[in-house]
Design a protein around this motif. Sequence first.
Motif, PDB file in Angstrom:
ATOM      1  N   ARG A  46       2.523   1.784  -3.404  1.00 33.78           N
ATOM      2  CA  ARG A  46       1.580   2.352  -4.379  1.00 33.78           C
ATOM      3  C   ARG A  46       1.638   3.878  -4.347  1.00 33.78           C
ATOM      4  NH1 ARG A  46      -3.510  -0.120  -5.879  1.00 33.78           N
ATOM      5  NH2 ARG A  46      -3.458  -1.471  -4.071  1.00 33.78           N
ATOM      6  N   ALA A  76       5.291   1.835 -11.688  1.00 31.80           N
ATOM      7  CA  ALA A  76       4.323   1.570 -10.612  1.00 31.80           C
ATOM      8  C   ALA A  76       2.890   1.467 -11.135  1.00 31.80           C
ATOM      9  CB  ALA A  76       4.429   2.665  -9.558  1.00 31.80           C
ATOM     10  N   SER A  99       0.851  -1.211   0.000  1.00 34.52           N
ATOM     11  CA  SER A  99       0.000   0.000   0.000  1.00 34.52           C
ATOM     12  C   SER A  99       0.874   1.244   0.000  1.00 34.52           C
ATOM     13  CB  SER A  99      -0.880   0.080   1.246  1.00 34.52           C
ATOM     14  OG  SER A  99      -1.499  -1.106   1.476  1.00 34.52           O
ATOM     15  N   PHE A 116       0.723  -1.965 -10.439  1.00 31.65           N
ATOM     16  CA  PHE A 116      -0.483  -2.051  -9.602  1.00 31.65           C
ATOM     17  C   PHE A 116      -1.757  -2.236 -10.418  1.00 31.65           C
ATOM     18  CE2 PHE A 116       2.552  -0.047  -6.702  1.00 31.65           C
ATOM     19  CZ  PHE A 116       2.406  -0.884  -5.608  1.00 31.65           C
ATOM     20  N   GLU A 152      -9.786   1.492  -6.057  1.00 36.20           N
ATOM     21  CA  GLU A 152      -8.717   0.543  -5.726  1.00 36.20           C
ATOM     22  C   GLU A 152      -9.261  -0.888  -5.674  1.00 36.20           C
ATOM     23  OE1 GLU A 152      -5.730   3.360  -3.040  1.00 36.20           O
ATOM     24  OE2 GLU A 152      -7.142   2.044  -2.045  1.00 36.20           O
TER      25      GLU A 152
END
Length: 325
Positions: free
Chosen positions: A217, A237, A214, A241, A263
């Motif tokens: 991210r 990134a 987390s 993700f 998310e």
Amino acid sequence: MEETEKILVIENLKKYFKTTFGTVKAVDDISFDVRSGETFGLVGESGSGKSTTGYLTMGIYTPTAGRVLFKGQDVSIHAVKRPKHIKKDMSIVFQDPASSLNPSKTIRDIVGLPLKIHGLVTNSSELTERVAQLLETVELPPERFMHRRPGDLGGGEKQATAIARAIATHPSFVVLDEPTSALDVSIQAKIIKILIKLQQELKLSYLFITHDLSLMRNVASRVAIMYLAKIYEYAPARLFFHNPLHPYTKMLLSSVPVLTDEEEALKPKEVKSTGEVSSAINPPPGCRFHPRCPFASKICKAKEPEFVLTEPGHYVACHLNTKKR
Ligand code: SF4
């Protein structure tokens, strides 16, 4: 992201430790680079080899094989043999500020030590003045903290002190080895804010090591994931993700708590581990993740997967991805 100069290049790096139980392959043939001004995230579970990679980068360990190139110079040697200008230009923040700060020294002594070692101050009042500036930079009012000792400080204040020490010589590259994982959640955000501010102000490049996806991210520009001493996927990134490809990456990402619907929608379908983590002394043949991978087939147990480029900047080593590099 825009291609910038590679400040750090890690080439086929290996670190093996001989123990009474056998040889531990802590880092086993990994390669990546960190570009100027970026935060490169190295993630993985405990024991994956990510901290050892940070220590190899800093010269705390010498590699068994492979190279560490910093600004084009081969620094694959122990730190004591590294030229002084390299030691001044590379720094590290450790996970546990309590054990990385000498309890018998004052904050002035601790933050001032690198200034003295590198001859950056000429007298005591200059040292006091420079330490005060550094403490202000990490949001520790100098008049309150200068003459205290680590034992008088809270966890966040200790880590802020460690950061002030790390930037004292004005380095261009800093290894952040789990810099917030020993801290309370409320303090973690403050330390991350300070690190981001410093990166912008001082144009720092970070190798950010963490098990916390987390956090990654929110801070990393590119991310690599390690499992049992090897890197299995790396990507910008956004792609890491939004479009994870390796089953191990998906497994970790599917278990990360999310805050928003957006998310949640991006979360990969749950990948359940089918076995235990193997030993670093006797890693399994083929893909090291195969004992835990629900998609493992015969080839996975026999042949190590090679890296393939799947989209710009996105590499994965898994037999499910066969597009050639
Ligand atoms: Fe799973 Fe095979 Fe891919 Fe390894 S190579 S992650 S075992 S599918």
